[in-house]
Scaffold this active site. Structure first.
Site, PDB file in Angstrom:
ATOM      1  N   ASP A  23       0.831  -1.205   0.000  1.00  0.00           N
ATOM      2  CA  ASP A  23       0.000   0.000   0.000  1.00  0.00           C
ATOM      3  C   ASP A  23       0.865   1.254   0.000  1.00  0.00           C
ATOM      4  O   ASP A  23       2.022   1.224   0.373  1.00  0.00           O
ATOM      5  CB  ASP A  23      -0.852   0.047   1.275  1.00  0.00           C
ATOM      6  CG  ASP A  23      -2.003  -0.928   1.223  1.00  0.00           C
ATOM      7  OD1 ASP A  23      -2.325  -1.402   0.131  1.00  0.00           O
ATOM      8  OD2 ASP A  23      -2.577  -1.196   2.298  1.00  0.00           O
ATOM      9  N   MET A  56      -9.413   8.487   9.135  1.00  0.00           N
ATOM     10  CA  MET A  56      -9.941   8.970   7.856  1.00  0.00           C
ATOM     11  C   MET A  56     -10.819  10.213   7.991  1.00  0.00           C
ATOM     12  O   MET A  56     -11.805  10.370   7.286  1.00  0.00           O
ATOM     13  CB  MET A  56     -10.702   7.849   7.134  1.00  0.00           C
ATOM     14  CG  MET A  56      -9.746   6.745   6.703  1.00  0.00           C
ATOM     15  SD  MET A  56     -10.520   5.360   5.890  1.00  0.00           S
ATOM     16  CE  MET A  56     -10.895   4.306   7.263  1.00  0.00           C
ATOM     17  N   LYS A  59      -3.201   2.704  -2.252  1.00  0.00           N
ATOM     18  CA  LYS A  59      -4.438   3.389  -1.905  1.00  0.00           C
ATOM     19  C   LYS A  59      -3.978   4.492  -0.973  1.00  0.00           C
ATOM     20  O   LYS A  59      -3.029   4.333  -0.248  1.00  0.00           O
ATOM     21  CB  LYS A  59      -5.400   2.503  -1.111  1.00  0.00           C
ATOM     22  CG  LYS A  59      -5.679   1.182  -1.745  1.00  0.00           C
ATOM     23  CD  LYS A  59      -6.814   0.501  -1.039  1.00  0.00           C
ATOM     24  CE  LYS A  59      -6.385  -0.472   0.016  1.00  0.00           C
ATOM     25  NZ  LYS A  59      -7.489  -1.283   0.507  1.00  0.00           N
TER      26      LYS A  59
HETATM   27  N1  SAH Z   1      -4.698  -0.174   8.716  1.00  0.00           N
HETATM   28  C1  SAH Z   1      -4.322   1.193   9.054  1.00  0.00           C
HETATM   29  C2  SAH Z   1      -5.430   2.186   8.766  1.00  0.00           C
HETATM   30  C3  SAH Z   1      -5.698   2.345   7.290  1.00  0.00           C
HETATM   31  S1  SAH Z   1      -6.981   3.496   6.944  1.00  0.00           S
HETATM   32  C4  SAH Z   1      -3.901   1.233  10.523  1.00  0.00           C
HETATM   33  O1  SAH Z   1      -4.094   0.239  11.232  1.00  0.00           O
HETATM   34  O2  SAH Z   1      -3.373   2.248  10.974  1.00  0.00           O
HETATM   35  C5  SAH Z   1      -6.081   4.978   6.610  1.00  0.00           C
HETATM   36  C6  SAH Z   1      -6.224   5.966   7.756  1.00  0.00           C
HETATM   37  O3  SAH Z   1      -5.394   5.565   8.828  1.00  0.00           O
HETATM   38  C7  SAH Z   1      -5.795   7.374   7.422  1.00  0.00           C
HETATM   39  O4  SAH Z   1      -6.851   8.108   6.834  1.00  0.00           O
HETATM   40  C8  SAH Z   1      -5.471   7.921   8.796  1.00  0.00           C
HETATM   41  O5  SAH Z   1      -6.640   8.282   9.502  1.00  0.00           O
HETATM   42  C9  SAH Z   1      -4.888   6.704   9.479  1.00  0.00           C
HETATM   43  N2  SAH Z   1      -3.407   6.651   9.407  1.00  0.00           N
HETATM   44  C10 SAH Z   1      -2.668   5.781   8.726  1.00  0.00           C
HETATM   45  N3  SAH Z   1      -1.355   5.989   8.937  1.00  0.00           N
HETATM   46  C11 SAH Z   1      -1.274   7.014   9.804  1.00  0.00           C
HETATM   47  C12 SAH Z   1      -0.196   7.700  10.449  1.00  0.00           C
HETATM   48  N4  SAH Z   1       1.069   7.345  10.236  1.00  0.00           N
HETATM   49  N5  SAH Z   1      -0.498   8.704  11.296  1.00  0.00           N
HETATM   50  C13 SAH Z   1      -1.768   9.065  11.540  1.00  0.00           C
HETATM   51  N6  SAH Z   1      -2.825   8.465  10.958  1.00  0.00           N
HETATM   52  C14 SAH Z   1      -2.583   7.449  10.113  1.00  0.00           C
END
Ligand code: SAH
Length: 242
Positions: A34, A163, A55
């Site tokens: 990803d 998100m 994505k």
């Molecule tokens: N599977 C991922 C989430 C994927 S959905 C997890 O467990 O973290 C994508 C969302 O995750 C983004 O819109 C944001 O809200 C959050 N996100 C992902 N990486 C991030 C990061 N490094 N810092 C803050 N928010 C993050």
């Protein structure tokens, strides 16, 4: 026919992956990754073919159906396929759809957990998500519904929204509607787990002001008990008072 290992890459810098994840990655022949995963992880699987199925946030560069089909196709051609996902695969990672696609073709799998963004944000701000006495429950919530509308409720002592980065003023309004007091602490952390992580502090009523600071960066919004700054301990409830 091969097997697919779903690996949580963690929320940012490559060294937040688990040792198990790293070991499985090193054995991979193909890696479907990803956009939110660290390119530095490639060094741990130079032997593999790396396929970008990027994505970002809620938008999809590659449709989910196309990812499912590619995953099945790769597992039919290779023994060891890795599906590398940002954070943890089980949290807003579309894992269910991908598992269903594999199951429909009788393809085996394993899921290796990772550090989800909410936990990296809590670590970055040193604000525990649970608190003795004031924070007994944590909810991980996506602010965006499947239909692309914004929703926010009050379902736990600490609520972490994923998100929502694009719509912080709207989220503030929804939180007030849902009954969160206007002065409830809110912490916004973008790119948690990366060297350039940024954390800002707000109140529910003023959350909208965070929008510019975090524009264009993946962010989580923590509301309630877990957003409160830890205060110096003045009395211990464990011991009887003198
Ligand atoms: N599977 C991922 C989430 C994927 S959905 C997890 O467990 O973290 C994508 C969302 O995750 C983004 O819109 C944001 O809200 C959050 N996100 C992902 N990486 C991030 C990061 N490094 N810092 C803050 N928010 C993050």
């Amino acid at each position: 026919m091969g097997r697919v290992v779903f690996i949580g890459a963690g929320p940012g810098a490559a060294d937040l992956i688990t040792l198990r994840g790293l070991h499985r990655l090193a054995e991979a022949q193909v890696v479907l990754f990803d956009a939110l995963t660290d390119p530095a992880l490639r060094e741990h699987a130079p032997q593999a073919q790396w396929l970008d199925v990027g994505k970002r946030g809620f938008g999809h560069a590659t449709g989910q159906a196309a990812i499912n089909a590619l995953l099945v196709q790769q597992a039919q051609q290779h023994e060891r396929v890795v599906r590398l996902k940002g954070g943890d695969p089980s949290v807003f990672g579309r894992l269910e759809e991908e598992l269903q696609a594999l199951a429909a073709h009788g393809i085996g799998y394993e899921v290796v957990p990772g550090v989800t963004a909410a936990l990296a944000a809590a670590a970055h701000t040193a604000r525990p998500l649970t608190r003795r006495g004031s924070g007994r429950s944590v909810s991980l919530t996506t602010a965006m519904t499947q239909l692309g509308t914004l929703e926010a409720k009050r379902s736990a002592d600490t609520e972490v929204f994923y998100m929502a980065g694009q719509q912080l003023p709207a989220l503030a309004a929804k939180l007030l509607e849902a009954g969160w007091p206007a002065d409830t602490p809110v912490s916004v952390v973008s790119r948690a787990g990366w060297p350039d992580a940024l954390a800002t502090e707000h109140r529910v009523a003023t959350l909208g002001e965070a929008a510019d600071r975090h524009a264009g960066r993946p962010a989580v919004v923590t509301v309630g008990a877990g957003a409160t700054a830890a205060t110096p301990k003045t009395l211990s409830l464990d011991r009887p008072q003198a």
